[in-house]
Every structure is written in structure tokens, then in C-alpha cells.
Design a protein around this motif. Structure first.
Motif, mmCIF file in Angstrom:
data_model
loop_
_atom_site.group_PDB
_atom_site.id
_atom_site.type_symbol
_atom_site.label_atom_id
_atom_site.label_comp_id
_atom_site.label_asym_id
_atom_site.label_seq_id
_atom_site.Cartn_x
_atom_site.Cartn_y
_atom_site.Cartn_z
ATOM 1 N N SER A 249 -8.818 56.912 7.527
ATOM 2 C CA SER A 249 -9.033 56.530 8.932
ATOM 3 C C SER A 249 -10.524 56.364 9.202
ATOM 4 N N TRP A 250 -10.820 55.790 10.355
ATOM 5 C CA TRP A 250 -12.218 55.575 10.736
ATOM 6 C C TRP A 250 -12.968 56.895 10.864
ATOM 7 N N SER A 251 -12.328 57.889 11.491
ATOM 8 C CA SER A 251 -13.002 59.171 11.699
ATOM 9 C C SER A 251 -13.290 59.874 10.371
ATOM 10 N N THR A 252 -12.357 59.774 9.414
ATOM 11 C CA THR A 252 -12.607 60.362 8.109
ATOM 12 C C THR A 252 -13.766 59.657 7.419
ATOM 13 N N GLY A 253 -13.851 58.329 7.594
ATOM 14 C CA GLY A 253 -14.977 57.592 7.033
ATOM 15 C C GLY A 253 -16.306 58.081 7.573
ATOM 16 N N MET A 254 -16.350 58.323 8.898
ATOM 17 C CA MET A 254 -17.571 58.864 9.504
ATOM 18 C C MET A 254 -17.898 60.239 8.933
ATOM 19 N N GLN A 255 -16.855 61.075 8.853
ATOM 20 C CA GLN A 255 -17.051 62.435 8.356
ATOM 21 C C GLN A 255 -17.503 62.432 6.895
#
Length: 392
Positions: A249-255
Motif C-alpha cells: 500500500s501507499w502508506s507502507t511505501g512511505m513507512q
């Protein structure tokens, strides 16, 4: 008066004879004293010459080998040599091996080396959890370290730390209700398994680095060990990402991008950025960026193909297929977009496997690093009880 004169002359001759005898005795004493002083000077000069001619080798009798190994390896305590030369036991062993080689006693060299290796292995088997780290270094440096399995007590937590820990708290609200919420502690809860944080992973890396540094491992070898560790962190993390829809997901990519930047910062802080360890993180860095970029137009497809050079076509397509929007601001990746990616990358000659090889090991190199310590100046403390060694 004549009689008295003869008497005095006689006494004078007697006194003169005594004076001559005393003078002869004094002269003989001076000769002896000079001879003693000369002999003393000769002895001092001999000792000086002996020290000067000391070639940094130590001689021992074959029957004292077991005692030597027991003193320097089996029974050694760090406190007994902590105030001396760093790695003093290793220097002493090296000086003994040098002498055995100097006199061309091949059997003595082989016996001492074999006994030393066996004693080290024996010590490692009975030590505590710190020994697990030392054993990993030894296995790595002799070329036999394979990638740890999923149950490895050190590297498996890296998956949880890299993909699941919330090191960016503001992203917690972005996750959907269906996303598995993970605790950010390293403690074992009664209701669930132990989870690990990025901070915990970095603490483990720092502890591992400190152990290697405190034991005098050459900086070049330390860099190679860290590079191998970072490869394993990258491989386990990317493989889990490729197999789990819940973290694509996008949030995991950021993290994930934030976490990798923290690992890169750790390398810089410990003067390890030139060790090539950061290059091993490139696949998960590009995977994190792939999760964040736009995935709609043909221009987006070309940008992704230019960006993801460390990922294979299979890995790129797999991540795009697993990509899961977590809110209304994100969209699923269309089949046509994935096909356009495949069309652009069809000329690539990528390996067929999807997952990274967690057991891959880099070649180990031992560069020559001359010691600043002169072996002639090495002092062996009497407390070690090595008085049977003879300086040569």
C-alpha cells in the motif's frame, strides 16, 4: 747514638716494607674492581644487545602447548588483559607461530593452529547469547555463513521492523480497518506475539557493531559483515512484501522508505557508508518508491521502468498486482497499466525467480592491514603465567 740510629733504620725498613705490601694489595684490589666493573659493563651490553636483537618471536616447548592454549583461549578472562595491548592473546599466539615457522617446524605450526581453532570453537559452544553474534562473524568470515532461516532470532524481526512497525505515527490513521494493527513495542503481550520496532533493529545493529569493534575486528572486515547483514535484511523484507497483499500500500511505501533512510543514516553515523552495505538496500528502496508513485498513465509506466532498475519485471508486476488502496484517495492498478509496464520491460533479460536468495553470500576479502604495534615491544603481564615462553 749509633746504636739508636741502627735501630731506627731497621724500623724504617720494616715500615717501608709494610707500605709496599699495602700498596701492592691496594693495586691488586683496584685491578679486581676494574675487572668487575668491566664484566658488569659487558653483561649490561650483552643484555642490551639481546633486547635489541629480539625479533618479536616467542619460543615454547611442545609439551607446553596445551598450557598455552588453556591460558590464552580456554580460561582467558577479558578483565585480565583489558588494560594491556588490544588483542594481546592473538599477538602472543602469532609470535609463537612465527617462531615455529622460523625454525621450519611444520608440525608445531600445524598443531598450534589446530589446537587454537578447536579451543575457540569449544569456547563458542558454551557461551551465552553474545556468542551467537561471534559465531555469526566466524561463520561469515570463513565463507560458510548462509542466509538465516525465518526462525533466526536476529534477522527475522527485521521483517516486522521494516514493514509493520509504525515509526511514522501519523500514518497510523491512513490504514483501513481491515489492515492488521501491529503493536510498536518489542515486548511479548499476553494477547499476541512479540513484534519489533525499527528502533529495536537499529539497537541490535549497534550492539553487533560494538562487539565487532571491541574485539578488534579490522574495519574492512566489519564493513563486509554489515554488508552481508543488510543484504539479508533487504532479502527478507522484499520477499515478504512480494508475498503479502496487506503490506502493498501507499502508506507502507512511505513507512518503508523512511525506515531504509534510517538504516542509511546509521551507516553514516558509524562510518560504514563506504562498505557497499547501502547498495544492498536498493531493491526495497525502489519497492517503496513503486508503492508511492502514480500508476495511471503511460508516462507513469515509463517513469516506473526508469526508476525500478534493481527490481525484476516479475517483482514489479507482482507488487502492482498486490497493490491495495487503503482509502478513497487511492485507486487500484488497472490491468492495462500492468500490461503497459510489461510491454516497456519486455526487452529486459531478468532472472526468472521472483524471490531474492536469502542465502546469497558475498566473497570475503581480507586486505592486508599492517599493525602499528611493534612485536618487539609487546610486554606479557606476569599475571598471565606465561613465564615458560622465551623471547627470541
Amino acid at each position: 747514638m749509633e746504636k739508636n740510629e741502627r735501630k731506627l733504620k731497621k724500623q724504617l725498613r720494616i715500615y717501608m716494607k709494610k707500605v709496599q705490601e699495602l700498596a701492592a694489595q691496594a693495586a691488586a684490589h683496584d685491578v679486581d674492581q676494574n675487572k668487575d666493573d668491566k664484566n658488569k659493563m659487558i653483561r649490561q651490553e650483552t643484555l642490551k644487545r639481546k633486547d635489541k636483537d629480539f625479533e618479536g618471536m616467542l619460543e615454547y616447548l611442545k609439551e607446553d602447548e596445551a598450557r598455552l592454549i588453556r591460558t590464552l583461549i580456554t580460561d582467558i578472562r577479558p578483565g585480565s588483559v583489558s588494560a594491556t595491548v588490544p588483542c594481546l592473546p592473538a599477538y602472543i599466539l602469532f609470535m609463537c607461530i612465527r617462531h615455529a615457522d622460523y625454525i621450519n617446524d611444520d608440525q608445531k605450526v600445524i598443531s598450534l593452529l589446530t589446537s587454537s581453532i578447536n579451543a575457540i570453537k569449544k569456547v563458542l559452544k558454551v557461551c551465552d547469547t553474545h556468542t551467537h553474534t561471534h559465531r555469526s562473524v566466524i561463520r561469515f568470515t570463513d565463507g560458510s555463513l548462509s542466509g538465516p532461516e525465518g526462525s533466526d532470532p536476529y534477522l527475522y524481526p527485521s521483517v516486522s521492523a521494516m514493514l509493520e512497525s509504525e515509526s511514522i505515527p501519523s500514518l497510523a490513521g491512513v490504514k483501513s480497518m481491515g489492515y492488521r494493527n501491529r503493536s510498536s513495542s518489542m515486548d511479548t503481550d499476553a494477547d499476541g506475539p512479540t513484534t519489533y520496532t525499527l528502533q529495536g533493529l537499529i539497537r541490535q545493529l549497534s550492539q553487533f557493531h560494538s562487539i565487532m569493534r571491541d574485539h578488534g575486528l579490522d574495519p574492512e572486515v566489519v564493513g563486509q559483515v554489515v554488508r552481508q547483514l543488510f543484504h539479508c535484511i533487504n532479502a527478507f523484507t522484499l520477499n515478504n512484501l512480494l508475498l503479502r497483499k496487506d503490506v502493498c500500500s501507499w502508506s507502507t511505501g512511505m513507512q518503508l522508505r523512511y525506515n531504509t533512510s534510517q538504516l542509511e543514516e546509521w551507516l553514516r553515523a558509524n562510518n560504514l557508508f563506504q562498505s557497499k552495505a547501502s547498495a544492498t538496500l536498493e531493491p526495497i528502496i525502489q519497492a517503496a518508491q513503486l508503492l508511492q508513485v502514480k500508476k495511471k498513465t503511460s508516462q507513469d509506466a515509463e517513469a516506473i521502468c526508469s526508476l525500478c532498475t534493481a527490481l525484476t519485471v516479475q517483482q514489479i508486476v507482482k507488487i502492482l498486482n498486490l497493490y491495495t488502496p487503503l482509502n478513497e484517495f487511492e485507486e487500484r492498478v488497472t490491468v492495462s497499466f500492468i500490461r503497459s509496464i510489461q510491454s516497456v520491460l519486455q526487452e529486459r533479460n531478468d532472472p526468472p525467480q521472483l524471490l531474492l536468495d536469502t542465502k546469497h553470500t558475498f566473497p570475503v576479502l581480507f586486505p592486508y592491514a599492517p599493525s602499528a604495534l611493534s612485536l618487539e615491544a609487546v610486554h606479557i603481564p606476569a599475571s598471565l603465567g606465561l613465564d615458560f615462553l622465551v623471547r627470541v
